[in-house]
Design a protein around this motif. Structure first.
Motif, PDB file in Angstrom:
ATOM      1  N   VAL A 118     -11.743  13.367   1.125  1.00 14.74           N
ATOM      2  CA  VAL A 118     -11.067  12.126   0.748  1.00 14.74           C
ATOM      3  C   VAL A 118     -11.288  11.839  -0.730  1.00 14.74           C
ATOM      4  CG1 VAL A 118     -10.897   9.644   1.179  1.00 14.74           C
ATOM      5  CG2 VAL A 118     -11.268  11.212   3.089  1.00 14.74           C
ATOM      6  N   GLU A 119     -12.512  12.077  -1.223  1.00 15.75           N
ATOM      7  CA  GLU A 119     -12.772  11.873  -2.652  1.00 15.75           C
ATOM      8  C   GLU A 119     -11.892  12.790  -3.498  1.00 15.75           C
ATOM      9  OE1 GLU A 119     -16.945  12.250  -3.363  1.00 15.75           O
ATOM     10  OE2 GLU A 119     -17.410  10.272  -2.540  1.00 15.75           O
ATOM     11  N   LEU A 120     -11.705  14.028  -3.050  1.00 10.95           N
ATOM     12  CA  LEU A 120     -10.838  14.957  -3.775  1.00 10.95           C
ATOM     13  C   LEU A 120      -9.386  14.491  -3.750  1.00 10.95           C
ATOM     14  CD1 LEU A 120     -12.364  18.377  -2.659  1.00 10.95           C
ATOM     15  CD2 LEU A 120     -12.423  17.378  -4.951  1.00 10.95           C
ATOM     16  N   GLN A 121      -8.981  13.891  -2.634  1.00 11.24           N
ATOM     17  CA  GLN A 121      -7.616  13.363  -2.545  1.00 11.24           C
ATOM     18  C   GLN A 121      -7.439  12.204  -3.531  1.00 11.24           C
ATOM     19  OE1 GLN A 121      -6.535  11.643   1.234  1.00 11.24           O
ATOM     20  NE2 GLN A 121      -4.342  11.962   0.893  1.00 11.24           N
ATOM     21  N   ILE A 122      -8.436  11.343  -3.620  1.00  7.88           N
ATOM     22  CA  ILE A 122      -8.371  10.235  -4.581  1.00  7.88           C
ATOM     23  C   ILE A 122      -8.301  10.783  -6.002  1.00  7.88           C
ATOM     24  CG2 ILE A 122      -9.646   8.281  -5.538  1.00  7.88           C
ATOM     25  CD1 ILE A 122     -10.766   7.790  -2.717  1.00  7.88           C
ATOM     26  N   GLU A 123      -9.090  11.790  -6.295  1.00  3.84           N
ATOM     27  CA  GLU A 123      -9.072  12.366  -7.638  1.00  3.84           C
ATOM     28  C   GLU A 123      -7.702  12.983  -7.959  1.00  3.84           C
ATOM     29  OE1 GLU A 123     -12.339  14.887  -8.572  1.00  3.84           O
ATOM     30  OE2 GLU A 123     -13.724  13.198  -8.656  1.00  3.84           O
ATOM     31  N   ALA A 124      -7.055  13.560  -6.948  1.00  2.00           N
ATOM     32  CA  ALA A 124      -5.725  14.131  -7.177  1.00  2.00           C
ATOM     33  C   ALA A 124      -4.735  13.034  -7.550  1.00  2.00           C
ATOM     34  CB  ALA A 124      -5.253  14.872  -5.925  1.00  2.00           C
ATOM     35  N   TYR A 125      -4.813  11.891  -6.882  1.00  2.00           N
ATOM     36  CA  TYR A 125      -3.934  10.762  -7.225  1.00  2.00           C
ATOM     37  C   TYR A 125      -4.270  10.198  -8.607  1.00  2.00           C
ATOM     38  CZ  TYR A 125      -1.910  10.448  -2.512  1.00  2.00           C
ATOM     39  OH  TYR A 125      -1.239  10.698  -1.339  1.00  2.00           O
ATOM     40  N   LEU A 126      -5.550  10.259  -9.000  1.00  2.00           N
ATOM     41  CA  LEU A 126      -5.946   9.762 -10.316  1.00  2.00           C
ATOM     42  C   LEU A 126      -5.293  10.559 -11.441  1.00  2.00           C
ATOM     43  CD1 LEU A 126      -9.743   8.960  -9.895  1.00  2.00           C
ATOM     44  CD2 LEU A 126      -8.038   7.412 -10.867  1.00  2.00           C
ATOM     45  N   ASP A 127      -5.034  11.820 -11.189  1.00  4.65           N
ATOM     46  CA  ASP A 127      -4.424  12.669 -12.216  1.00  4.65           C
ATOM     47  C   ASP A 127      -2.909  12.509 -12.299  1.00  4.65           C
ATOM     48  OD1 ASP A 127      -6.819  13.705 -13.090  1.00  4.65           O
ATOM     49  OD2 ASP A 127      -6.797  15.374 -11.683  1.00  4.65           O
ATOM     50  N   GLU A 128      -2.350  11.673 -11.410  1.00  3.79           N
ATOM     51  CA  GLU A 128      -0.917  11.401 -11.448  1.00  3.79           C
ATOM     52  C   GLU A 128      -0.673  10.065 -12.145  1.00  3.79           C
ATOM     53  OE1 GLU A 128       0.496  11.399  -7.452  1.00  3.79           O
ATOM     54  OE2 GLU A 128      -0.020  13.517  -7.086  1.00  3.79           O
ATOM     55  N   PRO A 129       0.517   9.822 -12.671  1.00  5.81           N
ATOM     56  CA  PRO A 129       0.825   8.526 -13.295  1.00  5.81           C
ATOM     57  C   PRO A 129       0.697   7.398 -12.276  1.00  5.81           C
ATOM     58  CG  PRO A 129       2.490  10.157 -13.863  1.00  5.81           C
ATOM     59  CD  PRO A 129       1.653  10.776 -12.787  1.00  5.81           C
ATOM     60  N   MET A 130       0.190   6.259 -12.722  1.00  2.00           N
ATOM     61  CA  MET A 130       0.074   5.112 -11.830  1.00  2.00           C
ATOM     62  C   MET A 130       1.433   4.462 -11.658  1.00  2.00           C
ATOM     63  SD  MET A 130      -2.373   1.753 -12.126  1.00  2.00           S
ATOM     64  CE  MET A 130      -2.098   0.321 -11.048  1.00  2.00           C
ATOM     65  N   GLY A 131       1.737   4.149 -10.408  1.00  2.04           N
ATOM     66  CA  GLY A 131       2.993   3.474 -10.112  1.00  2.04           C
ATOM     67  C   GLY A 131       2.744   2.100  -9.547  1.00  2.04           C
ATOM     68  N   CYS A 132       3.672   1.616  -8.759  1.00  2.11           N
ATOM     69  CA  CYS A 132       3.542   0.288  -8.156  1.00  2.11           C
ATOM     70  C   CYS A 132       4.467   0.222  -6.949  1.00  2.11           C
ATOM     71  CB  CYS A 132       3.909  -0.799  -9.167  1.00  2.11           C
ATOM     72  SG  CYS A 132       3.670  -2.483  -8.566  1.00  2.11           S
ATOM     73  N   ALA A 133       3.954  -0.313  -5.858  1.00  4.83           N
ATOM     74  CA  ALA A 133       4.774  -0.478  -4.668  1.00  4.83           C
ATOM     75  C   ALA A 133       5.878  -1.503  -4.941  1.00  4.83           C
ATOM     76  CB  ALA A 133       3.912  -0.929  -3.500  1.00  4.83           C
ATOM     77  N   ASP A 134       6.935  -1.462  -4.134  1.00  5.58           N
ATOM     78  CA  ASP A 134       7.969  -2.486  -4.228  1.00  5.58           C
ATOM     79  C   ASP A 134       7.352  -3.862  -4.031  1.00  5.58           C
ATOM     80  OD1 ASP A 134       9.884  -0.562  -4.623  1.00  5.58           O
ATOM     81  OD2 ASP A 134      10.495  -0.477  -2.513  1.00  5.58           O
ATOM     82  N   SER A 135       7.954  -4.863  -4.631  1.00  2.69           N
ATOM     83  CA  SER A 135       7.397  -6.224  -4.561  1.00  2.69           C
ATOM     84  C   SER A 135       7.133  -6.666  -3.135  1.00  2.69           C
ATOM     85  CB  SER A 135       8.352  -7.207  -5.251  1.00  2.69           C
ATOM     86  OG  SER A 135       8.419  -6.945  -6.632  1.00  2.69           O
ATOM     87  N   ALA A 136       8.032  -6.292  -2.221  1.00  2.00           N
ATOM     88  CA  ALA A 136       7.865  -6.702  -0.822  1.00  2.00           C
ATOM     89  C   ALA A 136       6.679  -6.017  -0.154  1.00  2.00           C
ATOM     90  CB  ALA A 136       9.143  -6.397  -0.042  1.00  2.00           C
ATOM     91  N   ASP A 137       6.198  -4.904  -0.741  1.00  7.63           N
ATOM     92  CA  ASP A 137       5.121  -4.126  -0.123  1.00  7.63           C
ATOM     93  C   ASP A 137       3.782  -4.272  -0.839  1.00  7.63           C
ATOM     94  OD1 ASP A 137       6.847  -3.067   1.818  1.00  7.63           O
ATOM     95  OD2 ASP A 137       7.532  -1.506   0.441  1.00  7.63           O
ATOM     96  N   LEU A 138       3.693  -5.141  -1.838  1.00  6.90           N
ATOM     97  CA  LEU A 138       2.432  -5.311  -2.557  1.00  6.90           C
ATOM     98  C   LEU A 138       1.354  -5.895  -1.650  1.00  6.90           C
ATOM     99  CD1 LEU A 138       3.741  -6.770  -5.938  1.00  6.90           C
ATOM    100  CD2 LEU A 138       2.878  -4.455  -5.525  1.00  6.90           C
ATOM    101  N   GLY A 139       0.106  -5.549  -1.942  1.00 12.26           N
ATOM    102  CA  GLY A 139      -0.995  -6.075  -1.153  1.00 12.26           C
ATOM    103  C   GLY A 139      -1.359  -7.502  -1.540  1.00 12.26           C
ATOM    104  N   ARG A 140      -2.078  -8.177  -0.650  1.00  6.59           N
ATOM    105  CA  ARG A 140      -2.558  -9.535  -0.879  1.00  6.59           C
ATOM    106  C   ARG A 140      -4.076  -9.503  -1.021  1.00  6.59           C
ATOM    107  NH1 ARG A 140       1.220 -13.479   1.033  1.00  6.59           N
ATOM    108  NH2 ARG A 140       3.016 -12.534   2.085  1.00  6.59           N
ATOM    109  N   ALA A 141      -4.644 -10.583  -1.515  1.00  6.05           N
ATOM    110  CA  ALA A 141      -6.098 -10.691  -1.643  1.00  6.05           C
ATOM    111  C   ALA A 141      -6.556 -12.053  -1.149  1.00  6.05           C
ATOM    112  CB  ALA A 141      -6.521 -10.493  -3.095  1.00  6.05           C
ATOM    113  N   LYS A 142      -7.730 -12.053  -0.510  1.00  6.14           N
ATOM    114  CA  LYS A 142      -8.338 -13.309  -0.072  1.00  6.14           C
ATOM    115  C   LYS A 142      -9.851 -13.148  -0.084  1.00  6.14           C
ATOM    116  CE  LYS A 142      -8.240 -12.292   4.899  1.00  6.14           C
ATOM    117  NZ  LYS A 142      -7.780 -12.757   6.239  1.00  6.14           N
TER     118      LYS A 142
END
Length: 450
Positions: free
Chosen positions: A130-154
């Motif tokens: 899983v750590e290797l999978q995260i590192e693979a995503y780190l080497d890709e450009p950062m994107g953003c989910a569609d506005s309707a799919d963004l996460g919330r925080a509480k």
């Protein structure tokens, strides 16, 4: 495959320097979020959930906000727990049925360092895959989910209370700590507002130390890495014993009424003896740094003893592979898998106290049959990337020391997983020889890159 960003315990470094910068941590949150989304079958409108906890470093505010933004951009919901111990994050991640837990902490390091470490849904360290999978995503450009799919925080307001009750539940119901005066050093860290309540609610008279964090004083002359502070507090207050935690409260040291310090090996032995008396000791996992005397004492109990690489993640891996419930390091990381999924300073201390209550012994009495070989550890700071393992002078110094010790001791050289240090450890039956050989090897290391 080697990991690029993750060390033995997450991602760690000096704040403001790569990788502990706001932009990298935001990308780390996004990459971890992407891995969670990719690894979970979601119904329309569902989001994976993560819990974020932190210690008391001033940089925690900045890094918490960066992580929150990264996770939200990946479509992951975030629950903010505020300052709580690392093992509390592991527990609450399981209890709240979340997909991951994240801790913002550099454990026993100074305040100007910080780090990010992750727990799985089961409250264990993330697998390498899983750590290797995260590192693979780190080497890709950062994107953003569609506005309707963004996460919330509480925020979760009762995180501390839930964890306090969990810790208390690991102490036998028929026992209490009434009549016991405990000096408790919380390192001005994550347990400052939690640990005193645990021991007080179990009946102890608590003398709190290191419970006034200001963002910059975590581990500063206090905590498990400075046991002399605990000894002084015990002697000054007339306490029956002392308990000292580190900045994120996943390790523990203790001392008796005379100020004598008991490290992780000794505390493990007290717990092991209690389990043995109950017919529940299935073996013990230590590390390459565990004292030979400790190994011999465990074997005298008729239990198997295994050595893992240094690092609580490796201890846990071996415990799982061998089907063993008890393991840890002399640094104070103690794992009781019959109580928790990860190392926990508060819970480990409670298991030691339960054993003492059941037997009526003091720490000194519980350890009187445990005889340690003299052991000398010297940390040598070295340049990043220095190839010490291939250095002829260092190898020769090690071989000469091993020949002189013969069967009466051992030599261990290993790099730190979190700092640019080479740890030189020599152990043997002759204390003067151990000191001389350790100093000689350390001097050779220093000269090798001078």
């Amino acid at each position: 495959m080697a990991r690029k960003y993750f060390g033995t315990d997450g991602v760690r470094g000096r704040v403001g320097e790569a990788p502990i910068t706001p932009d990298f941590v935001m990308r780390l949150g996004y990459a971890a979020g992407k891995a969670l989304v990719a690894g979970k079958t979601l119904r329309p409108g569902d989001h994976p959930g993560v819990l974020i906890g932190k210690d008391t470093r001033i940089s925690g505010y900045m890094l918490e906000a960066a992580l929150e933004a990264g996770f939200a951009a990946a479509g992951v919901d975030v629950i903010l727990a505020g300052p709580i111990p690392t093992p509390a994050v592991a527990y609450l991640t399981r209890a709240l049925r979340l997909q991951a837990g994240v801790v913002i902490s550099a454990s026993h390091n100074p305040y100007y360092d910080n780090g990010i470490k992750f727990f799985s849904a089961g409250g264990t360290k993330l697998p390498d895959a899983v750590e290797l999978q995260i590192e693979a995503y780190l080497d890709e450009p950062m994107g953003c989910a569609d506005s309707a799919d963004l996460g919330r925080a509480k925020r979760i307001d009762d995180a501390a209370g839930r964890y306090i009750e969990f810790c208390k539940s690991t102490f036998p119901n028929d026992l209490d700590l009434r009549g016991l005066k405990i000096a408790l050093d919380c390192a001005n860290g994550a347990a400052y507002n939690i640990a005193p309540k645990v021991f007080h609610e179990l009946g102890a008279d608590v003398v709190p130390v290191g419970v006034e964090p200001n963002g910059r004083n975590i581990n500063d002359g206090v905590g498990a890495t400075v046991p002399s502070n605990l000894s002084a507090a015990v002697l000054k207050s007339g306490a029956d014993l002392g308990i000292s935690l580190d900045g994120d409260a996943d390790r523990v040291m203790m001392c008796d009424a005379n100020g004598e310090v008991y490290d992780g090996d000794k505390l493990l032995y007290v717990i092991a003896k209690a389990l043995h008396a109950q017919g529940k000791l299935d073996g013990v996992v230590g590390t390459l740094m565990s004292n030979l005397g400790f190994e011999h004492a465990i074997r005298r109990l008729g239990a198997a003893f295994h050595r893992a690489k240094v690092g609580d993640r490796y201890v846990l891996e071996m415990m799982s592979a061998q089907g063993i419930n008890l393991g840890g390091e002399n640094s104070g990381h103690i794992i009781c898998l019959d109580r928790h999924t990860t190392g926990d300073g508060i819970i480990s201390a409670l298991q030691v106290l339960a054993s003492l209550r059941q037997t009526g012994q003091t720490l000194a009495q519980a350890c009187e049959d445990l005889v340690f070989y003299p052991q000398r550890l010297i940390n040598v700071r070295m340049p990043a990337g220095f190839d010490w393992a291939s250095n002829v002078a260092i190898r020769t110094a090690r071989e000469q020391a091993e020949a002189e010790l013969a069967d009466s001791g051992r030599v261990l050289l290993r790099p730190s997983g979190t700092e640019p240090l080479l740890r030189v450890m020599v152990e043997g039956s002759d204390g003067e020889k151990v000191e001389r050989l350790a100093r000689s090897i350390a001097d050779t290391v220093e000269k090798a890159f001078a």
